[in-house]
Design a protein around this motif. Structure first.
Motif, mmCIF file in Angstrom:
data_model
loop_
_atom_site.group_PDB
_atom_site.id
_atom_site.type_symbol
_atom_site.label_atom_id
_atom_site.label_comp_id
_atom_site.label_asym_id
_atom_site.label_seq_id
_atom_site.Cartn_x
_atom_site.Cartn_y
_atom_site.Cartn_z
ATOM 1 N N ASP A 42 0.818 -1.220 0.000
ATOM 2 C CA ASP A 42 0.000 0.000 0.000
ATOM 3 C C ASP A 42 0.849 1.267 0.000
ATOM 4 O O ASP A 42 0.422 2.305 -0.513
ATOM 5 C CB ASP A 42 -0.935 0.016 1.218
ATOM 6 N N ASP A 43 2.061 1.197 0.562
ATOM 7 C CA ASP A 43 2.928 2.373 0.677
ATOM 8 C C ASP A 43 3.851 2.578 -0.526
ATOM 9 O O ASP A 43 4.637 3.523 -0.525
ATOM 10 C CB ASP A 43 3.805 2.281 1.938
ATOM 11 N N ARG A 44 3.745 1.737 -1.540
ATOM 12 C CA ARG A 44 4.630 1.860 -2.700
ATOM 13 C C ARG A 44 4.483 3.238 -3.330
ATOM 14 O O ARG A 44 3.391 3.772 -3.425
ATOM 15 C CB ARG A 44 4.278 0.824 -3.779
ATOM 16 N N SER A 45 5.617 3.796 -3.775
ATOM 17 C CA SER A 45 5.566 5.083 -4.470
ATOM 18 C C SER A 45 5.281 4.881 -5.948
ATOM 19 O O SER A 45 4.773 5.775 -6.609
ATOM 20 C CB SER A 45 6.876 5.844 -4.285
ATOM 21 N N THR A 46 5.623 3.722 -6.472
ATOM 22 C CA THR A 46 5.372 3.397 -7.876
ATOM 23 C C THR A 46 4.491 2.157 -7.921
ATOM 24 O O THR A 46 4.882 1.107 -7.414
ATOM 25 C CB THR A 46 6.695 3.113 -8.627
ATOM 26 N N LYS A 47 3.331 2.302 -8.489
ATOM 27 C CA LYS A 47 2.423 1.160 -8.584
ATOM 28 C C LYS A 47 2.872 0.275 -9.733
ATOM 29 O O LYS A 47 3.476 0.713 -10.685
ATOM 30 C CB LYS A 47 0.975 1.627 -8.805
ATOM 31 N N GLY A 48 2.586 -0.984 -9.629
ATOM 32 C CA GLY A 48 2.966 -1.921 -10.678
ATOM 33 C C GLY A 48 3.275 -3.267 -10.060
ATOM 34 O O GLY A 48 2.424 -4.129 -9.968
ATOM 35 N N GLU A 49 4.515 -3.420 -9.621
ATOM 36 C CA GLU A 49 4.925 -4.687 -9.023
ATOM 37 C C GLU A 49 4.204 -4.902 -7.697
ATOM 38 O O GLU A 49 4.190 -4.028 -6.836
ATOM 39 C CB GLU A 49 6.438 -4.671 -8.797
ATOM 40 N N ARG A 50 3.606 -6.076 -7.556
ATOM 41 C CA ARG A 50 2.936 -6.409 -6.301
ATOM 42 C C ARG A 50 3.960 -6.812 -5.259
ATOM 43 O O ARG A 50 4.957 -7.440 -5.571
ATOM 44 C CB ARG A 50 1.966 -7.572 -6.512
ATOM 45 N N ILE A 51 3.712 -6.428 -4.029
ATOM 46 C CA ILE A 51 4.535 -6.887 -2.912
ATOM 47 C C ILE A 51 3.670 -7.831 -2.095
ATOM 48 O O ILE A 51 2.627 -7.436 -1.568
ATOM 49 C CB ILE A 51 5.034 -5.705 -2.060
ATOM 50 N N THR A 52 4.107 -9.068 -2.024
ATOM 51 C CA THR A 52 3.354 -10.109 -1.331
ATOM 52 C C THR A 52 4.230 -10.736 -0.251
ATOM 53 O O THR A 52 5.427 -10.432 -0.140
ATOM 54 C CB THR A 52 2.929 -11.214 -2.315
ATOM 55 N N ALA A 53 3.633 -11.627 0.526
ATOM 56 C CA ALA A 53 4.405 -12.365 1.524
ATOM 57 C C ALA A 53 5.528 -13.149 0.840
ATOM 58 O O ALA A 53 6.647 -13.227 1.359
ATOM 59 C CB ALA A 53 3.484 -13.297 2.310
ATOM 60 N N ASN A 54 5.254 -13.712 -0.329
ATOM 61 C CA ASN A 54 6.301 -14.432 -1.055
ATOM 62 C C ASN A 54 7.438 -13.509 -1.473
ATOM 63 O O ASN A 54 8.605 -13.901 -1.452
ATOM 64 C CB ASN A 54 5.722 -15.142 -2.284
ATOM 65 N N THR A 55 7.113 -12.263 -1.845
ATOM 66 C CA THR A 55 8.146 -11.278 -2.175
ATOM 67 C C THR A 55 9.073 -11.104 -0.984
ATOM 68 O O THR A 55 10.303 -11.130 -1.119
ATOM 69 C CB THR A 55 7.513 -9.911 -2.523
ATOM 70 N N LEU A 56 8.491 -10.914 0.203
ATOM 71 C CA LEU A 56 9.290 -10.685 1.404
ATOM 72 C C LEU A 56 10.111 -11.912 1.768
ATOM 73 O O LEU A 56 11.259 -11.790 2.212
ATOM 74 C CB LEU A 56 8.382 -10.278 2.567
ATOM 75 N N LEU A 57 9.553 -13.090 1.564
ATOM 76 C CA LEU A 57 10.310 -14.313 1.836
ATOM 77 C C LEU A 57 11.518 -14.422 0.908
ATOM 78 O O LEU A 57 12.612 -14.779 1.344
ATOM 79 C CB LEU A 57 9.411 -15.545 1.700
ATOM 80 N N ARG A 58 11.341 -14.071 -0.380
ATOM 81 C CA ARG A 58 12.473 -14.112 -1.310
ATOM 82 C C ARG A 58 13.534 -13.083 -0.924
ATOM 83 O O ARG A 58 14.742 -13.359 -0.989
ATOM 84 C CB ARG A 58 11.992 -13.894 -2.743
ATOM 85 N N VAL A 59 13.097 -11.893 -0.483
ATOM 86 C CA VAL A 59 14.048 -10.865 -0.036
ATOM 87 C C VAL A 59 14.841 -11.384 1.172
ATOM 88 O O VAL A 59 16.070 -11.255 1.226
ATOM 89 C CB VAL A 59 13.314 -9.547 0.314
ATOM 90 N N ALA A 60 14.138 -11.971 2.127
ATOM 91 C CA ALA A 60 14.804 -12.508 3.317
ATOM 92 C C ALA A 60 15.784 -13.621 2.942
ATOM 93 O O ALA A 60 16.906 -13.668 3.451
ATOM 94 C CB ALA A 60 13.762 -13.029 4.309
ATOM 95 N N ILE A 61 15.385 -14.485 2.045
ATOM 96 C CA ILE A 61 16.266 -15.578 1.620
ATOM 97 C C ILE A 61 17.505 -15.021 0.928
ATOM 98 O O ILE A 61 18.633 -15.460 1.202
ATOM 99 C CB ILE A 61 15.510 -16.564 0.708
ATOM 100 N N ASP A 62 17.321 -14.035 0.039
ATOM 101 C CA ASP A 62 18.476 -13.424 -0.629
ATOM 102 C C ASP A 62 19.433 -12.820 0.398
ATOM 103 O O ASP A 62 20.658 -12.949 0.274
ATOM 104 C CB ASP A 62 18.033 -12.357 -1.634
ATOM 105 N N GLY A 63 18.895 -12.145 1.408
ATOM 106 C CA GLY A 63 19.744 -11.562 2.450
ATOM 107 C C GLY A 63 20.489 -12.621 3.240
ATOM 108 O O GLY A 63 21.680 -12.477 3.524
ATOM 109 N N LEU A 64 19.809 -13.698 3.580
ATOM 110 C CA LEU A 64 20.457 -14.781 4.325
ATOM 111 C C LEU A 64 21.534 -15.466 3.492
ATOM 112 O O LEU A 64 22.621 -15.757 3.985
ATOM 113 C CB LEU A 64 19.411 -15.810 4.775
ATOM 114 N N VAL A 65 21.248 -15.696 2.228
ATOM 115 C CA VAL A 65 22.225 -16.348 1.358
ATOM 116 C C VAL A 65 23.441 -15.434 1.157
ATOM 117 O O VAL A 65 24.589 -15.878 1.228
ATOM 118 C CB VAL A 65 21.572 -16.737 0.005
#
Length: 154
Positions: A42-65
């Motif tokens: 909801d807080d995105r400045s640019t609409k388009g790409e959806r941010i979902t729970a899966n998005t956040l999980l992939r971000v967390a995984i990338d950070g951990l890796v």
């Protein structure tokens, strides 16, 4: 989806191939993850790409890796503690070379002070920010700072 995958260039619209991976999470984790994803979406400045729970999980995984060498421990509690320790050190003024700087006699500079300083600089020079993605905005800001440094050095 704009991935931060290893093969996709920054800001790319190339959708990576994904595979399902089941993770067992607690009910409170699922609830908080869904709330966070909804708030960020909801807080995105640019609409388009959806941010979902899966998005956040992939971000967390990338950070951990990417920073997996910072993890240590024999169980989940110890691994989480080492991850939190890494994150707190990465966000400290010492991480950017300000460990000896002081905001007053004996007062270390707090992260919140650095954020206020950065916000003031961005607000003052917002006209130099160009782009629709974080990468593009960062690139325009760094370009501006580099140009200012070059001009100062003559």
């Amino acid at each position: 989806m704009t991935p931060l995958g290893r093969d996709a260039p920054q800001g790319s619209d190339v959708r990576p191939k994904t595979r399902p991976k089941q993770a067992l999470i607690r009910p409170d984790q699922q609830t908080e993850l869904d709330h966070l994803a909804r708030r960020l979406h909801d807080d995105r400045s640019t609409k388009g790409e959806r941010i979902t729970a899966n998005t956040l999980l992939r971000v967390a995984i990338d950070g951990l890796v990417e920073h997996g060498d910072r993890l240590h421990g024999d169980n989940e509690v110890q691994l989480l503690a080492s991850w939190r320790e890494f994150l707190s050190r990465a966000a400290s003024p010492a991480a950017i070379g300000l460990d000896t700087a002081r905001s007053g006699p004996g007062d270390p500079i707090a992260v919140s002070a650095l954020i206020r300083i950065a916000n003031a600089g961005l607000a003052r020079h917002r006209s130099v920010l160009h782009g629709a993605t974080e990468a593009e905005l960062l690139a325009s800001w760094l370009r501006f700072l580099d140009e200012r440094a070059e001009a100062a050095n003559g």
